[in-house]
Design an enzyme around this catalytic site. Structure first.
Site, PDB file in Angstrom:
ATOM      1  N   LYS A  57      21.230 -86.592  -3.318  1.00 31.88           N
ATOM      2  CA  LYS A  57      21.145 -85.571  -4.759  1.00 31.88           C
ATOM      3  C   LYS A  57      20.809 -84.457  -5.149  1.00 31.88           C
ATOM      4  O   LYS A  57      19.463 -83.886  -5.170  1.00 31.88           O
ATOM      5  CB  LYS A  57      20.136 -86.680  -6.281  1.00 31.88           C
ATOM      6  N   LYS A  79      24.850 -88.001  -4.257  1.00 34.81           N
ATOM      7  CA  LYS A  79      25.284 -87.325  -5.630  1.00 34.81           C
ATOM      8  C   LYS A  79      25.762 -85.913  -5.737  1.00 34.81           C
ATOM      9  O   LYS A  79      24.244 -85.318  -5.089  1.00 34.81           O
ATOM     10  CB  LYS A  79      25.183 -88.185  -6.457  1.00 34.81           C
TER      11      LYS A  79
END
Length: 324
Positions: free
Chosen positions: A195, A248
Site C-alpha cells: 500500500k 494499492k
C-alpha cells in the site's frame, strides 16, 4: 512472391475471431464492490468527489446489497463512517460498531454475499491516523493490539474475510494469531500487503471522513518510488499467514501487480482506488472520454498485469456492461 512477414491481422479479422483468441477475461466474479456504511437513518448521501458512490445507512443497506447480488457480484468490502470518534478508534472494535452491524445485517439477509471487512482505525480515530498516537507518531505495537481486537470483532459479526489496511509492521501475524485464538482459524486474511502513500486516495478520505488531522501517512505507507520494497512487504505478509495480497493503488502500479504475481503463489488483488475512479468520472461528465470503453480497458489491464480480482467503485457499472 513468397511472403517474408507474419500475418498477425488474421486473428483480428472479426469480433468473433478476436473473442476466440482473447488472452485475458474480466468477469463479474472478479469484482469486489466497496461500500461506505454510515450511522443514522434513511441516509444515502452521494460523495461529492465520487459521483455515483454513496454513504448508506443501515436501513438503506439491504436494497443496495440486493442490487449488488442481482448483478452477480460476489463480494463487498465494508468501510464504516461512525458518528463519533476518539483517540483510539474504539468504534472499530466495539461489538455494535457500524461495520459489525452492517455485517450481521448482510449475512442475515443475503448470506451468500461475501463480506470483506476493512480492518483499520483511521475512520474511527479523532486524529485520522491508522493507529495509536504516541509522541506525535503512530505507535506500531500499541496499534497492533487494537487492530487484532478489531479483526476478532469483525469475525464475530460474521465477516467472511478480514482485510487489514493499516500497514503496521507485523499486522498480519498479530491478527492471524488473534483470529486463531478466538476460534476463527478458517477466516482468511486479505492483506493490504503493498500500500503506497498515494495522492490517489483523496476522494476516499472525503467518503470515509478519514483525512489525517496532522502530518501524513508516509511513515507507514510505502514510498511510490520503491519497487523492491513491495516484494519485501509481500513476503513478510505471506510468511505471517496472509491468504490474499492487495496492491494499492492499481493503475499507476501495474508493474508492482505483475511483480507480486510473479513472486508469490497467492491470489492477487488490485485496488482500483478512489482517485482513479473520480478522474474517469470527471472526464466522462465533461464528454472527454468514452467511459465504458475506458473503464473496461483499465480493468482488463489490471487482470493482464496479474490481478486475480479487483476492488473497484466501478464494480456495478462493469457488471452491467459485462452482462450486455
Amino acid at each position: 512472391m513468397e511472403n517474408k512477414f507474419a500475418r498477425h491481422r488474421r486473428l483480428r479479422s472479426s469480433n468473433a475471431m478476436r473473442s476466440l483468441v482473447r488472452e485475458n477475461h474480466l468477469r463479474t466474479e472478479d469484482l469486489i464492490y466497496p461500500i461506505f456504511v454510515t450511522e443514522g437513518e434513511n441516509i444515502k448521501n452521494e460523495v461529492v468527489s465520487m459521483p455515483g458512490i454513496f454513504q448508506v445507512s443501515l436501513d438503506r443497506l439491504v436494497e443496495e446489497m440486493k442490487e449488488v447480488e442481482s448483478l452477480d457480484i460476489r463480494a463487498v468490502m465494508l468501510f464504516g463512517v461512525p458518528s463519533e470518534k476518539d483517540e483510539q478508534g474504539s468504534g472499530a472494535f466495539i461489538e455494535n460498531g457500524i461495520v459489525q452491524q452492517a455485517t450481521r445485517l448482510i449475512k442475515k439477509e443475503i448470506p451468500d454475499l461475501l463480506v470483506i471487512a476493512d480492518t483499520c482505525l483511521c475512520e474511527y480515530t479523532s486524529h485520522g491516523h491508522c493507529g495509536v498516537i504516541h509522541n506525535h507518531d503512530v505507535d506500531n505495537d500499541a496499534s497492533l493490539k487494537l487492530l487484532a481486537k478489531t479483526a476478532v470483532s469483525q469475525a464475530e459479526a460474521g465477516a467472511d474475510i478480514i482485510a487489514p489496511s493499516n500497514m503496521m509492521d507485523g499486522f498480519v501475524a498479530v491478527i492471524r494469531d488473534a483470529l486463531d485464538e478466538a476460534g476463527f482459524s478458517n477466516v482468511p486474511i486479505m492483506s493490504y500487503a503493498v500500500k503506497y502513500a498515494s495522492a490517489y486516495y483523496g476522494p476516499f478520505r472525503d467518503a470515509a471522513d478519514s483525512t489525517p488531522q496532522f502530518g501524513d501517512r508516509k511513515t507507514y505507507q510505502m514510498d511510490p518510488s520503491n519497487r523492491l520494497e513491495a516484494l519485501r512487504e509481500a513476503e513478510s505478509d505471506v510468511e505471517e499467514g496472509a491468504d490474499f495480497l492487495i496492491v494499492k493503488p492499481a493503475l499507476s502500479y501495474l508493474d508492482i501487480v505483475r511483480d507480486v504475481k510473479n513472486n508469490f503463489n497467492a491470489p492477487i488483488v488490485a485496488y482500483n482506488v478512489s482517485g482513479e475512479y473520480s478522474m474517469v468520472k470527471a472526464a466522462a461528465m465533461n464528454g472527454w472520454i468514452n467511459e465504458r470503453e475506458l473503464v473496461m480497458e483499465k480493468l482488463t489491464a489490471m487482470k493482464r498485469a496479474g490481478a486475480d480480482m479487483i476492488i473497484t467503485y466501478f464494480a456495478k457499472d462493469a457488471a452491467k456492461w459485462l452482462g450486455k
